[in-house]
Design a protein around this motif. Structure first.
Motif, PDB file in Angstrom:
ATOM      1  N   ALA A 114      23.237   9.502 -45.811  1.00 27.21           N
ATOM      2  CA  ALA A 114      22.640   8.962 -44.576  1.00 27.21           C
ATOM      3  C   ALA A 114      23.692   8.733 -43.485  1.00 27.21           C
ATOM      4  CB  ALA A 114      21.859   7.681 -44.875  1.00 27.21           C
ATOM      5  N   PRO A 115      24.864   8.121 -43.797  1.00 22.26           N
ATOM      6  CA  PRO A 115      25.864   7.953 -42.736  1.00 22.26           C
ATOM      7  C   PRO A 115      26.330   9.281 -42.143  1.00 22.26           C
ATOM      8  CG  PRO A 115      26.453   6.628 -44.661  1.00 22.26           C
ATOM      9  CD  PRO A 115      25.265   7.458 -45.044  1.00 22.26           C
ATOM     10  N   ALA A 116      26.455  10.309 -42.982  1.00 23.47           N
ATOM     11  CA  ALA A 116      26.872  11.617 -42.464  1.00 23.47           C
ATOM     12  C   ALA A 116      25.853  12.122 -41.458  1.00 23.47           C
ATOM     13  CB  ALA A 116      27.020  12.616 -43.617  1.00 23.47           C
ATOM     14  N   MET A 117      24.567  11.983 -41.817  1.00 21.87           N
ATOM     15  CA  MET A 117      23.528  12.469 -40.928  1.00 21.87           C
ATOM     16  C   MET A 117      23.509  11.673 -39.622  1.00 21.87           C
ATOM     17  SD  MET A 117      20.797  13.566 -43.931  1.00 21.87           S
ATOM     18  CE  MET A 117      19.457  12.728 -43.275  1.00 21.87           C
ATOM     19  N   LEU A 118      23.752  10.361 -39.718  1.00 21.86           N
ATOM     20  CA  LEU A 118      23.794   9.527 -38.512  1.00 21.86           C
ATOM     21  C   LEU A 118      24.945   9.922 -37.589  1.00 21.86           C
ATOM     22  CD1 LEU A 118      22.980   5.924 -39.791  1.00 21.86           C
ATOM     23  CD2 LEU A 118      21.685   7.266 -38.121  1.00 21.86           C
ATOM     24  N   GLU A 119      26.073  10.297 -38.205  1.00 25.22           N
ATOM     25  CA  GLU A 119      27.240  10.720 -37.413  1.00 25.22           C
ATOM     26  C   GLU A 119      27.051  12.111 -36.821  1.00 25.22           C
ATOM     27  OE1 GLU A 119      30.376  10.797 -40.288  1.00 25.22           O
ATOM     28  OE2 GLU A 119      30.391   8.621 -40.529  1.00 25.22           O
ATOM     29  N   GLY A 120      25.984  12.789 -37.210  1.00 26.08           N
ATOM     30  CA  GLY A 120      25.772  14.152 -36.719  1.00 26.08           C
ATOM     31  C   GLY A 120      26.603  15.180 -37.449  1.00 26.08           C
ATOM     32  N   ARG A 121      27.136  14.789 -38.600  1.00 22.77           N
ATOM     33  CA  ARG A 121      27.883  15.771 -39.408  1.00 22.77           C
ATOM     34  C   ARG A 121      26.969  16.305 -40.498  1.00 22.77           C
ATOM     35  NH1 ARG A 121      33.725  13.989 -41.223  1.00 22.77           N
ATOM     36  NH2 ARG A 121      33.151  11.799 -41.110  1.00 22.77           N
ATOM     37  N   ILE A 122      27.169  17.547 -40.873  1.00 26.33           N
ATOM     38  CA  ILE A 122      26.341  18.146 -41.919  1.00 26.33           C
ATOM     39  C   ILE A 122      26.728  17.508 -43.253  1.00 26.33           C
ATOM     40  CG2 ILE A 122      25.887  20.291 -43.186  1.00 26.33           C
ATOM     41  CD1 ILE A 122      26.219  21.774 -40.493  1.00 26.33           C
ATOM     42  N   ALA A 123      25.728  16.977 -43.963  1.00 28.88           N
ATOM     43  CA  ALA A 123      25.968  16.320 -45.260  1.00 28.88           C
ATOM     44  C   ALA A 123      26.016  17.391 -46.345  1.00 28.88           C
ATOM     45  CB  ALA A 123      24.847  15.322 -45.547  1.00 28.88           C
ATOM     46  N   ALA A 124      27.205  17.612 -46.904  1.00 29.71           N
ATOM     47  CA  ALA A 124      27.386  18.723 -47.841  1.00 29.71           C
ATOM     48  C   ALA A 124      27.644  18.224 -49.249  1.00 29.71           C
ATOM     49  CB  ALA A 124      28.559  19.590 -47.383  1.00 29.71           C
ATOM     50  N   LEU A 125      26.866  18.738 -50.186  1.00 24.80           N
ATOM     51  CA  LEU A 125      27.168  18.504 -51.600  1.00 24.80           C
ATOM     52  C   LEU A 125      27.826  19.753 -52.156  1.00 24.80           C
ATOM     53  CD1 LEU A 125      24.268  16.568 -51.479  1.00 24.80           C
ATOM     54  CD2 LEU A 125      25.307  16.177 -53.681  1.00 24.80           C
ATOM     55  N   LEU A 126      28.933  19.567 -52.856  1.00 29.18           N
ATOM     56  CA  LEU A 126      29.659  20.721 -53.395  1.00 29.18           C
ATOM     57  C   LEU A 126      29.010  21.169 -54.703  1.00 29.18           C
ATOM     58  CD1 LEU A 126      32.014  22.712 -53.221  1.00 29.18           C
ATOM     59  CD2 LEU A 126      33.464  20.983 -54.325  1.00 29.18           C
ATOM     60  N   HIS A 127      28.573  22.416 -54.717  1.00 25.01           N
ATOM     61  CA  HIS A 127      27.893  23.022 -55.872  1.00 25.01           C
ATOM     62  C   HIS A 127      28.719  24.221 -56.344  1.00 25.01           C
ATOM     63  CE1 HIS A 127      24.691  24.832 -58.299  1.00 25.01           C
ATOM     64  NE2 HIS A 127      24.857  25.960 -57.633  1.00 25.01           N
ATOM     65  N   MET A 128      28.698  24.472 -57.634  1.00 28.73           N
ATOM     66  CA  MET A 128      29.357  25.664 -58.161  1.00 28.73           C
ATOM     67  C   MET A 128      28.295  26.548 -58.813  1.00 28.73           C
ATOM     68  SD  MET A 128      32.857  25.948 -60.324  1.00 28.73           S
ATOM     69  CE  MET A 128      32.358  24.993 -61.712  1.00 28.73           C
ATOM     70  N   GLU A 129      28.158  27.760 -58.314  1.00 26.77           N
ATOM     71  CA  GLU A 129      27.141  28.680 -58.837  1.00 26.77           C
ATOM     72  C   GLU A 129      27.790  29.558 -59.903  1.00 26.77           C
ATOM     73  OE1 GLU A 129      24.837  31.244 -56.069  1.00 26.77           O
ATOM     74  OE2 GLU A 129      23.261  30.837 -57.514  1.00 26.77           O
ATOM     75  N   GLY A 130      27.532  29.218 -61.159  1.00 26.62           N
ATOM     76  CA  GLY A 130      28.179  29.913 -62.280  1.00 26.62           C
ATOM     77  C   GLY A 130      29.412  29.143 -62.700  1.00 26.62           C
ATOM     78  N   ALA A 131      29.532  28.881 -64.022  1.00 29.18           N
ATOM     79  CA  ALA A 131      30.620  28.018 -64.521  1.00 29.18           C
ATOM     80  C   ALA A 131      31.822  28.825 -65.011  1.00 29.18           C
ATOM     81  CB  ALA A 131      30.087  27.114 -65.633  1.00 29.18           C
ATOM     82  N   GLU A 132      31.989  30.049 -64.504  1.00 33.10           N
ATOM     83  CA  GLU A 132      33.107  30.902 -64.935  1.00 33.10           C
ATOM     84  C   GLU A 132      34.464  30.219 -64.782  1.00 33.10           C
ATOM     85  OE1 GLU A 132      30.651  31.884 -62.996  1.00 33.10           O
ATOM     86  OE2 GLU A 132      29.907  33.816 -63.709  1.00 33.10           O
TER      87      GLU A 132
END
Ligand SMILES: [Zn+2]
Length: 345
Positions: A114-132
């Motif tokens: 929520a604070p990221a969105m309020l600041e106007g910054r894109i709220a990013a969750l780091l995901h890894m596609e494939g556990a290689e």
């Protein structure tokens, strides 16, 4: 009319920016460009955040299929762990640099969003596609978690030491090959301990039920309804039902090849198909467990929804489809945000 914000379950923007060279990534993200996600498009489309994937692409002779059904493309071979780790670190570094430039905020807990969105910054969750990139001792998982990793797909279709994915095959279900390996079961257990979300998109059927057996909520960040488009990447009714019963999430994949009933890549008619998928996903998983999982920068997009600047096309289609604003808000952001509130400490 106010624009309902979109918090999205899956994109491959980091892969695209990494391919363009890490030194150019910030400028590319800030300027209008050919990709599906950049700052201007995000602002225009009300794209406020979501899961940003790292993905070590297949090398060598592998080419993506042409999606002319029926098709059945062999998967690329396993990727050596160190090779994959190097690419994952470089792509995560793109996100770290975007954060340092105040363009995104890497959210490690639900409270950061929520604070990221309020600041106007894109709220990013780091995901890894494939556990290689993860070793059998799971040391890399611990380090990546410390760096902000909060979501992990056990496979991107090609096999890993942890599990087996589905090939690009249409028509087909996902009941292909064995479930998680013993290492895969340890990986899932460690993710559960750490609070890393396990993503079953790309995983085969037996692996999906192994994740359920581990007592985790079932999440498929970017998968659709198999009953509508019977490709191997889409979920059966039983899987959708299990997503709802475990209080998990399924994210609507905008990729035309996953939306269209005929499995083709053609962009026309895909938005109408998206409404049929949403109806079906809501019917079986429940309206609190369906969100978006665009696959921006990773899949061919529908006509009218070519990038994240055009998300109004989707909102308008949902309104025309008689979804009221409360349901549209659930699908666009509230369901993902309340899921993360429940699961991401
Ligand atoms: Zn994917």
């Amino acid at each position: 009319m106010t624009q309902i914000p979109v918090f999205d379950g899956h994109n491959d923007a980091l892969l695209r920016l990494w391919k363009g060279g890490i030194d150019a990534a910030i400028e590319t993200f800030q300027s209008a460009n050919a990709g599906h996600i950049d700052l201007k498009k995000a602002r225009a489309g009300g794209f406020v955040g979501g899961f940003f994937a790292t993905f070590p692409p297949p090398g060598g002779t592998f080419v993506m299929p042409k999606f002319e059904p029926p098709y059945d493309e062999p998967l690329p071979p396993m990727l050596p762990q160190r090779e994959a780790l190097a690419m994952v670190v470089e792509q995560a570094a793109v996100l770290v640099r975007l954060e340092a430039a105040d363009l995104v905020r890497i959210c490690k807990s639900a409270r950061d969003i929520a604070p990221a969105m309020l600041e106007g910054r894109i709220a990013a969750l780091l995901h890894m596609e494939g556990a290689e990139a993860i070793d059998p001792d799971l040391q890399a998982l611990d380090v990546l978690y410390a760096a902000g990793l909060r979501s992990l797909g056990i496979v991107w279709s090609r096999p890993t030491i942890f599990g087996h994915g589905v090939p690009f095959r249409y028509p087909s279900d996902a009941d292909i090959g064995p479930g998680l390996t013993p290492d895969g079961k340890r990986l899932v257990a460690r993710c559960k301990e750490l609070g890393v979300m396990v993503d079953t998109s790309h995983l085969n059927m037996k692996g999906f039920w192994d994740v359920a057996d581990a007592g985790l909520p079932l999440v498929a960040t970017h998968s659709n309804a198999h009953a509508i488009s019977p490709g191997a990447r889409n979920l059966t009714d039983a899987q959708l039902k299990a997503v709802g019963e475990t209080h998990g999430m399924v994210g609507l994949n905008f990729g035309t090849v996953f939306l269209r009933e005929d499995g083709r890549a053609a962009p026309y008619g895909a938005i109408d198909a998206a409404m049929r998928h949403l109806d079906h996903m809501i019917k079986h998983a429940g309206e609190d467990h369906v969100g978006l999982g665009s696959d921006f920068d990773g899949a061919p997009m529908p006509e009218g929804l070519e990038d994240c600047g055009k998300l109004d096309t989707l909102r308008d289609a949902m309104r025309r489809h008689d979804f009221g604003d409360p349901l549209i808000a659930k699908i666009c952001n509230e369901n993902w945000l309340s899921f993360l509130d429940r699961t991401l400490t």
